[in-house]
Design an enzyme around this catalytic site. Structure first.
Site, PDB file in Angstrom:
ATOM      1  N   ASP A  98       2.123 -10.389  -3.856  1.00 55.20           N
ATOM      2  CA  ASP A  98       1.101  -9.365  -3.624  1.00 55.20           C
ATOM      3  C   ASP A  98      -0.284 -10.004  -3.549  1.00 55.20           C
ATOM      4  O   ASP A  98      -0.688 -10.738  -4.456  1.00 55.20           O
ATOM      5  CB  ASP A  98       1.136  -8.347  -4.764  1.00 55.20           C
ATOM      6  CG  ASP A  98       0.115  -7.235  -4.593  1.00 55.20           C
ATOM      7  OD1 ASP A  98       0.489  -6.142  -4.143  1.00 55.20           O
ATOM      8  OD2 ASP A  98      -1.072  -7.450  -4.934  1.00 55.20           O
ATOM      9  N   HIS A 101      -6.372   0.051  -0.343  1.00 56.53           N
ATOM     10  CA  HIS A 101      -6.611  -0.457  -1.689  1.00 56.53           C
ATOM     11  C   HIS A 101      -7.215   0.596  -2.624  1.00 56.53           C
ATOM     12  O   HIS A 101      -6.828   0.693  -3.787  1.00 56.53           O
ATOM     13  CB  HIS A 101      -7.527  -1.691  -1.625  1.00 56.53           C
ATOM     14  CG  HIS A 101      -7.347  -2.630  -2.779  1.00 56.53           C
ATOM     15  ND1 HIS A 101      -7.678  -3.963  -2.703  1.00 56.53           N
ATOM     16  CD2 HIS A 101      -6.871  -2.442  -4.024  1.00 56.53           C
ATOM     17  CE1 HIS A 101      -7.415  -4.550  -3.851  1.00 56.53           C
ATOM     18  NE2 HIS A 101      -6.924  -3.644  -4.676  1.00 56.53           N
ATOM     19  N   LYS A 106      -3.664  -5.616   1.142  1.00 59.06           N
ATOM     20  CA  LYS A 106      -4.341  -4.324   1.030  1.00 59.06           C
ATOM     21  C   LYS A 106      -5.625  -4.336   1.850  1.00 59.06           C
ATOM     22  O   LYS A 106      -6.330  -5.356   1.897  1.00 59.06           O
ATOM     23  CB  LYS A 106      -4.673  -4.025  -0.439  1.00 59.06           C
ATOM     24  CG  LYS A 106      -3.491  -4.190  -1.384  1.00 59.06           C
ATOM     25  CD  LYS A 106      -3.918  -4.034  -2.834  1.00 59.06           C
ATOM     26  CE  LYS A 106      -2.835  -4.558  -3.755  1.00 59.06           C
ATOM     27  NZ  LYS A 106      -2.788  -6.037  -3.810  1.00 59.06           N
ATOM     28  N   TYR A 133      -9.204 -10.005  -2.412  1.00 51.89           N
ATOM     29  CA  TYR A 133      -9.002 -11.134  -3.331  1.00 51.89           C
ATOM     30  C   TYR A 133      -9.538 -12.439  -2.750  1.00 51.89           C
ATOM     31  O   TYR A 133      -9.727 -13.413  -3.488  1.00 51.89           O
ATOM     32  CB  TYR A 133      -7.520 -11.322  -3.648  1.00 51.89           C
ATOM     33  CG  TYR A 133      -6.846 -10.174  -4.344  1.00 51.89           C
ATOM     34  CD1 TYR A 133      -7.568  -9.083  -4.837  1.00 51.89           C
ATOM     35  CD2 TYR A 133      -5.465 -10.153  -4.515  1.00 51.89           C
ATOM     36  CE1 TYR A 133      -6.933  -8.021  -5.458  1.00 51.89           C
ATOM     37  CE2 TYR A 133      -4.820  -9.105  -5.134  1.00 51.89           C
ATOM     38  CZ  TYR A 133      -5.555  -8.042  -5.606  1.00 51.89           C
ATOM     39  OH  TYR A 133      -4.907  -6.994  -6.213  1.00 51.89           O
TER      40      TYR A 133
END
Length: 305
Positions: free
Chosen positions: A74, A137, A104, A79
């Site tokens: 994931d 997200h 996401k 990120y």
């Protein structure tokens, strides 16, 4: 991977887990991870690894997790590590078809109207022709429907296999289900023993949508990994507190993704199929709920990002 039904995935205890040092043994270990059949018929591993806050060494940590037997990885646009995650997948030497990759759509892309560009970039950064699962997200007000239509478009093109959401409350789900042509397969929300979210979990399941837990160990900051009640249960089973919490998630029927920032913990986190929590132990852990978020700003109805 061994495919089993949702209820059986929650209850079955498996034995024979071994060290992840050997690729052959790691493959055997990975086969003990059950899969969940999503509402579109796609099978998803019930246990994987997350990569939040894993950046500079993400390639090495992801490669290790895959070699240890994990097949669900994931990540997220927000990120900032999709390139590194893609590199780690290639370093692992495991065929892409054996893996289930999630990313996401970031809130900034939703607000800027650049969702298509962001998806193309995610595909390029991951080095993939398709992504198994893409989530919205956060429920950005006024931008969800537009984003969902684009995700549906990418499913039609074969560039995404499954689409879902993250951090959605029941009213967000109801709104989405009112216009979605393709039903979301997942609602990924913050869940751990101090934040059980029973109401959101139950409502999501009632709509035929799988629930996935992020931050399953309290992000290492809520104190749940030092909880004395869980500690006593862990001692009875000869397991760590983290292993008991992950087992609790699995027996609730949740998909869960502990972070892969430490190889020793990654090796430990996959060894949870040789014991089972009793119904009373499950209730004891669930009873620890405090409605405590790891960050008070993680409110789906009022978030600053």
């Amino acid at each position: 991977m061994k495919t089993i039904g949702l209820m059986k995935a929650c209850l079955l205890a498996m034995t024979g887990l071994v060290s992840a040092a050997s690729p052959a043994k790691a493959q055997e270990t990975g086969k003990n991870i059950p899969t969940i059949t999503l509402n579109n018929g796609v099978q998803m591993p019930q246990l994987g690894v997350g990569t939040f806050l894993v950046k500079d060494d993400a390639a090495e940590r992801v490669a290790h997790a895959i070699k240890a037997g994990f097949r669900l990885i994931d990540t997220a646009q927000g990120y900032g590590n999709e390139k590194e995650v893609g590199e780690g997948i290639r370093l692992s030497g495991i065929d892409r078809g054996e893996l289930f990759i999630t990313t996401k759509v970031n809130t900034t892309e939703m607000r800027a109207g650049t969702v298509r560009q962001s998806l193309d970039k995610s595909l390029a950064d991951l080095g993939m022709d398709y992504i198994d699962l893409v989530l919205i997200h956060w429920p950005v007000q006024g931008r969800i429907e537009e984003t969902w239509r684009i995700l549906e478009e990418y499913v039609d093109k074969g560039k995404i296999r499954c689409i879902g959401v993250s951090n959605f409350n029941p009213h967000h789900l109801d709104e989405l289900l009112g216009y979605a042509r393709i039903k979301p397969v997942i609602n990924q929300i913050e869940i751990e023993p101090y934040m059980t979210q029973h109401d959101v979990v139950g409502y999501t399941f009632s709509k035929g949508i799988q629930v996935e837990a992020w931050g399953p160990l309290g992000q290492g900051i809520t104190g749940v990994l030092n909880d004395p009640v869980i500690g006593e249960i862990a001692r009875r089973h000869g397991k760590s507190i983290a292993q008991v919490i992950l087992r609790w998630h699995m027996q609730r029927g949740l998909v869960t993704i502990p972070r892969c920032d430490n190889d020793d913990y990654t090796n430990e986190n996959i060894r949870i199929f040789d014991f089972e929590l009793s119904p009373s132990e499950m209730e004891i852990i669930t009873g620890l709920n405090r409605n405590q978020r790891s960050n008070e700003k993680n409110n789906p109805d009022n978030f600053p990002w």
